[in-house]
Design a protein around this motif. Structure first.
Motif, PDB file in Angstrom:
ATOM      1  N   ARG A 508     -43.919 -25.483  14.245  1.00 62.53           N
ATOM      2  CA  ARG A 508     -42.695 -25.308  13.542  1.00 62.53           C
ATOM      3  C   ARG A 508     -42.614 -26.000  12.164  1.00 62.53           C
ATOM      4  O   ARG A 508     -41.930 -25.517  11.364  1.00 62.53           O
ATOM      5  CB  ARG A 508     -41.467 -25.487  14.512  1.00 62.53           C
ATOM      6  CG  ARG A 508     -40.176 -25.028  13.795  1.00 62.53           C
ATOM      7  CD  ARG A 508     -39.891 -23.555  13.435  1.00 62.53           C
ATOM      8  NE  ARG A 508     -38.674 -23.257  12.943  1.00 62.53           N
ATOM      9  CZ  ARG A 508     -38.436 -21.724  12.669  1.00 62.53           C
ATOM     10  NH1 ARG A 508     -39.209 -20.949  12.757  1.00 62.53           N
ATOM     11  NH2 ARG A 508     -37.004 -21.781  12.252  1.00 62.53           N
ATOM     12  N   SER A 511     -43.580 -24.481   8.772  1.00 64.19           N
ATOM     13  CA  SER A 511     -42.707 -23.649   8.053  1.00 64.19           C
ATOM     14  C   SER A 511     -41.382 -23.272   8.620  1.00 64.19           C
ATOM     15  O   SER A 511     -40.915 -22.330   9.108  1.00 64.19           O
ATOM     16  CB  SER A 511     -43.512 -22.073   7.908  1.00 64.19           C
ATOM     17  OG  SER A 511     -43.837 -21.698   9.446  1.00 64.19           O
ATOM     18  N   THR A 514     -38.745 -20.409   8.237  1.00 62.42           N
ATOM     19  CA  THR A 514     -39.306 -18.905   8.796  1.00 62.42           C
ATOM     20  C   THR A 514     -38.113 -18.389   9.908  1.00 62.42           C
ATOM     21  O   THR A 514     -37.727 -19.155  10.765  1.00 62.42           O
ATOM     22  CB  THR A 514     -40.894 -18.784   9.373  1.00 62.42           C
ATOM     23  OG1 THR A 514     -41.656 -19.475   8.518  1.00 62.42           O
ATOM     24  CG2 THR A 514     -40.991 -17.286   9.758  1.00 62.42           C
ATOM     25  N   LYS A 515     -37.560 -17.196   9.349  1.00 68.10           N
ATOM     26  CA  LYS A 515     -36.517 -16.673  10.200  1.00 68.10           C
ATOM     27  C   LYS A 515     -37.047 -15.661  11.338  1.00 68.10           C
ATOM     28  O   LYS A 515     -36.326 -15.421  12.249  1.00 68.10           O
ATOM     29  CB  LYS A 515     -35.580 -15.993   9.271  1.00 68.10           C
ATOM     30  CG  LYS A 515     -34.894 -16.899   8.162  1.00 68.10           C
ATOM     31  CD  LYS A 515     -34.051 -18.178   8.734  1.00 68.10           C
ATOM     32  CE  LYS A 515     -33.343 -19.034   7.920  1.00 68.10           C
ATOM     33  NZ  LYS A 515     -32.570 -19.880   8.369  1.00 68.10           N
ATOM     34  N   ASP A 516     -38.129 -14.800  10.956  1.00 67.33           N
ATOM     35  CA  ASP A 516     -38.445 -13.802  11.612  1.00 67.33           C
ATOM     36  C   ASP A 516     -39.506 -14.095  12.567  1.00 67.33           C
ATOM     37  O   ASP A 516     -40.304 -13.259  13.251  1.00 67.33           O
ATOM     38  CB  ASP A 516     -38.731 -12.435  11.006  1.00 67.33           C
ATOM     39  CG  ASP A 516     -39.815 -12.809   9.597  1.00 67.33           C
ATOM     40  OD1 ASP A 516     -40.173 -13.978   9.720  1.00 67.33           O
ATOM     41  OD2 ASP A 516     -40.089 -12.025   9.122  1.00 67.33           O
ATOM     42  N   ASP A 520     -44.717 -19.419  10.049  1.00 61.89           N
ATOM     43  CA  ASP A 520     -45.557 -18.529   9.144  1.00 61.89           C
ATOM     44  C   ASP A 520     -46.944 -18.437   9.596  1.00 61.89           C
ATOM     45  O   ASP A 520     -47.365 -19.566   9.458  1.00 61.89           O
ATOM     46  CB  ASP A 520     -45.142 -18.812   7.686  1.00 61.89           C
ATOM     47  CG  ASP A 520     -45.899 -17.995   6.788  1.00 61.89           C
ATOM     48  OD1 ASP A 520     -47.095 -18.194   6.484  1.00 61.89           O
ATOM     49  OD2 ASP A 520     -45.280 -17.172   6.027  1.00 61.89           O
TER      50      ASP A 520
END
Length: 816
Positions: A508, A511, A514-516, A520
């Motif tokens: 984590r 990135s 990163t929301k989705d 990344d």
């Protein structure tokens, strides 16, 4: 006159500027080679003590060093924020775990910033935040879809004080809970497991990692690979459908020495195989065993206990009927929950046989054995005897022959087993990531759809010490609709072991915005695997093993493209205070704040490095930190006092150049090898030397100023605030931490060598090449220890030893 060194003012000034100008924020598109240096993130206990700083400050020094060597260095920090202490605080103090945790994070973040580390705080993460545990739940679903997460009823480790289940790895010596030292008992519960055993064999391979040997040994022993055979013993018991019981043995060559058969008291066949006349005694014994801890049951020296069931199995090789017993030292969680008793060749079995007057049959003869009963179990190799057609075979050859026969007849097969058990991840508590499963009477267990993640923890749960999750009594959480049929359903109320959260946090950091997705993919590939991971060796068979499993599982799902999460691992030692390991539970912690306020963070950082070899630890002593503070003050005085050069001495220039390059080399090599204590000792020695050079004033001004420039660069990783202040004071461009590490000239760093003549009573007896810098004491000791010289001085009276610098040692002796 030099101004006074005021570390408190200097450190706050530079920390504020570094933060305001985002000096340590890491760019993903930087063209420099990457270096990912990660220190195990702390649990949110509320306060950092010196023991925490010991893990973090030296690792920051190394990260700074790599940054100055030209690497784009990622050195992030976050918080391991779920766990039982927060829930216990909620029960004890009437505060919600979230509030307790976030208050602790705020305080610990403040303390961590005072260290002056190069943490990129823009990447900070906390495992208890929904935008993090959403992805912990997502990983659970991926493991579930891959068949690596499952639910089963099993005997589990239960802590009555913590009121929760413990993984095997959380049960420490003497069968106690690792957190509260309460004896751990067994309890039957429906639990969630991760199938880590699928990767047991791969977890034994370490070719892709540079890890300490003792960590690899600890993991290897925990995984516990055993080679042998699985053997079927036949059942002929009225009313029992099962016709065989399988056991695993590492010694197939001893099967013909079986004289009894033992089931674990919890084995499902016990009730069926107990004859009526034995039922009361068996039931009483089983109940007694359930009250014992696993540690008690298998403890060395414990008197063997057991009960005969009144029934028999048949040994397939001999056709003999073998009595079936139950005994507490056979555990249901290991192997098949059944063992064959071979008392002549197993110490525990021999104790059991002697206690209950069972036969002892020798089937492997030691060298020179002539037939008498053995006085102790013989577990070595030998010649097979009392074994029918296998008599006379060496035991290793006999094992192969018996395995071949078992496989030919269908009575068994060669097999490999592991001590490792699947990872129990269920926890009966609130403060953890909810398991994203819904139970429907019609559809069974149904995964929560990914678009409905995260399954949020309810704010209105009540905290009661019932031994069940508070979520179970929170109707707003429990009551749900089935994602498949839309009918009434119930959410899973267990939460995940906090080690699940820490099994992927290093991904984590690459990135965090990163929301989705959990990360990344492109950025993750550019940073991973972690180049250097540092932390305590106590995590060998929990966090480190789990993170390796997680990485391999994600690799097989196509989510990552590497095999191991941490390429290199280093472990720091332990800080001792008042003759014991520093820890909150022992009440002997030392808070860094008061020392930072009085002497400065650089002094604390320096003392933690100087205290001893990092991998060994050392004793905290207030006098020691004062010594480091004095050295920093000497550095300040040395550099802020103008150099007044007088007549230049070419020999002095030559000596200074040599010592400068020698020091750069020594500090560089020491840092590369995490020898922080000797690195600091070299800097102290060089500082003292420069003080003498300044007083004499006989080196050229340009050389003096270049030496001071290099000294500041060498000091910068260890004392970043002091170095930044002095760097700027001397007019160099901001920031020193953006400068490249100084390089040394190998020729200039090497010691000049001279030929030292060794005489005895004025006559030459030996010659030896030595460094030109050899001291008088070193030269005399060397001369007296030379073998060729000893022949002339042994047995004689030593009158004196004369040293002529850089030329000769003359040993004067006389007859006794």
């Amino acid at each position: 006159m030099a101004q006074k060194y005021c570390p408190r003012e200097i450190e706050r000034k530079w920390q504020d500027r570094w933060a305001a100008e985002h000096l340590y924020e890491v760019r993903d598109d930087d063209s420099r080679p990457k270096f990912y240096a990660l220190t195990m993130f702390p649990y949110t206990s509320g306060d950092l003590h010196i023991g925490h700083w010991y893990a973090m400050a030296p690792s920051d020094v190394y990260a700074r060093f790599k940054r100055m060597q030209g690497y784009n260095t990622l050195h992030p920090m976050g918080f391991d924020a779920f766990g039982l202490p927060a829930e216990n605080a909620a029960i004890s103090h009437g505060i919600h775990p979230y509030q307790w945790t976030m208050r602790n994070i705020e305080n610990m973040r403040r303390q961590l910033k005072r260290i002056g580390a190069i943490y990129d705080w823009s990447r900070e993460g906390g495992t208890c935040l929904p935008d993090y545990y959403k992805w912990t739940q997502w990983f659970f679903l991926k493991l579930y879809q891959a068949g690596l997460a499952y639910r089963a009823k099993a005997p589990v480790n239960w802590c009555s004080e913590c009121q929760t289940v413990l993984a095997n790895e959380q049960v420490i010596e003497d069968g106690l809970c690792e957190r509260c030292d309460t004896p751990v008992t067994k309890k039957e519960l429906e639990q969630w497991f991760f199938r880590i055993t699928k990767y047991a064999e791969e977890l034994l391979r370490y070719s892709r990692v540079d890890w300490p040997e003792h960590i690899k040994i600890m993991q290897t022993n925990w995984i516990g690979k055993s080679k042998g055979a699985e053997v079927s013993f036949w059942l002929e018991h009225e009313g029992v459908d099962q016709k065989e019981v399988r056991v695993f043995t590492t010694r197939p060559d001893t099967i013909l020495g079986v004289t009894f058969f033992i089931l674990a008291p919890e084995h499902p066949l016990v009730c069926q195989l107990t004859v009526p006349a034995r039922k009361a005694e068996v039931d009483e014994y089983v109940a007694w065993c359930r009250r014992q801890t696993e540690y008690e049951r298998v403890a060395l020296g414990r008197e063997k206990t057991g009960v005969f069931l009144g029934s028999y199995v048949v040994n397939p090789l001999s056709g003999e009927r073998v009595p079936i017993w139950i005994a507490d030292y056979v555990l249901p969680s290991y192997g098949t929950g059944a063992i064959m008793g071979v008392p002549a060749h197993d110490g525990r079995d021999l104790e059991f046989a002697r206690k209950f007057n069972l036969p002892v049959r020798v089937v492997i003869a030691p060298v020179d054995w002539s037939g008498p009963e053995l006085t102790e179990a013989y577990a070595g190799s030998g010649t097979m005897v009392n074994s029918g057609e296998f008599n006379g075979l060496p035991s290793e050859q006999g094992s192969e022959a018996i395995c071949a026969l078992l496989e030919e007849k269908g009575w068994g097969k060669r097999a490999v087993t592991y001590h490792l058990r699947d990872w129990l991840v269920s926890r009966q508590r609130y403060w953890g990531a909810p398991i994203p499963i819904i139970h429907c009477d019609k559809c069974g267990m149904v995964p929560v759809p990914e678009e409905d993640l995260p399954v949020l923890l309810p704010a209105d749960a009540e905290f009661r010490p019932t031994g069940e999750s508070p979520l179970k009594y929170c109707q707003s959480f429990v009551n749900s609709a089935c994602p498949r049929c839309g009918g009434s359903a119930r959410r899973e109320t267990d939460t995940m072991d906090t080690f699940v959260c820490s099994s992927w946090y290093f991904l984590r950091y690459t990135s965090p915005g990163t929301k989705d997705a959990p990360f990344d993919a492109a950025k993750m590939r550019s940073w991973l695997p972690v180049d250097l991971y540092s932390g305590g060796a106590e995590h060998a068979v929990m966090h480190l093993l789990y993170a390796r499993f997680f990485t391999k599982a994600l690799r097989d799902m196509g989510l990552v493209d590497f095999d191991e999460p941490f390429s290199r691992l280093v472990n720091q030692g332990t800080i001792i205070y008042h003759s014991d390991k520093m820890s909150k539970s022992r009440g002997n912690v030392v808070a860094p704040d008061e020392y930072v306020a009085e002497l400065g963070a650089d002094a604390v950082r320096g003392y933690l490095m100087f205290i001893g070899p990092w991998e060994l630890g050392g004793e905290w002593n207030d006098r020691g930190i004062v010594g480091v503070s004095r050295w920093l003050n000497r550095v300040w005085s040395l550099i802020t006092t103008d150099y007044a050069g007088r007549a230049v001495d070419p020999e002095a220039d030559k000596e200074l150049l040599h010592l400068l390059h020698k020091t750069i080399k020594k500090v560089t090599i020491d840092l590369e090898n995490f020898r922080f204590n000797t690195m600091l000792a070299s800097l102290m020695e060089f500082t003292n030397y420069l003080s003498r050079v300044r007083e004499r004033g006989v080196v050229a001004d340009p050389l003096w100023h270049e030496t001071i420039r290099c000294l500041l660069l060498l000091i910068a990783p260890a004392a970043p605030h002091l170095a930044e202040e002095l760097w700027t004071t001397r007019g160099h461009p901001y920031s020193i931490h953006n400068q490249l590490w100084p390089e040394y000239d190998e020729e200039m760093a090497s010691e000049e060598e001279i030929t030292l003549a060794i005489q005895v009573n004025g006559k030459l007896r030996d010659k030896v090449l030595v460094p030109a810098s050899i001291s008088e004491t070193e030269a005399k000791d060397l001369a007296l220890g030379r073998d060729r010289v000893k022949a002339y001085i042994d047995g004689k009276k030593l009158n004196r030893v004369i040293y002529v610098p850089k030329r000769v040692v003359n040993i004067v002796v006389a007859p006794l």
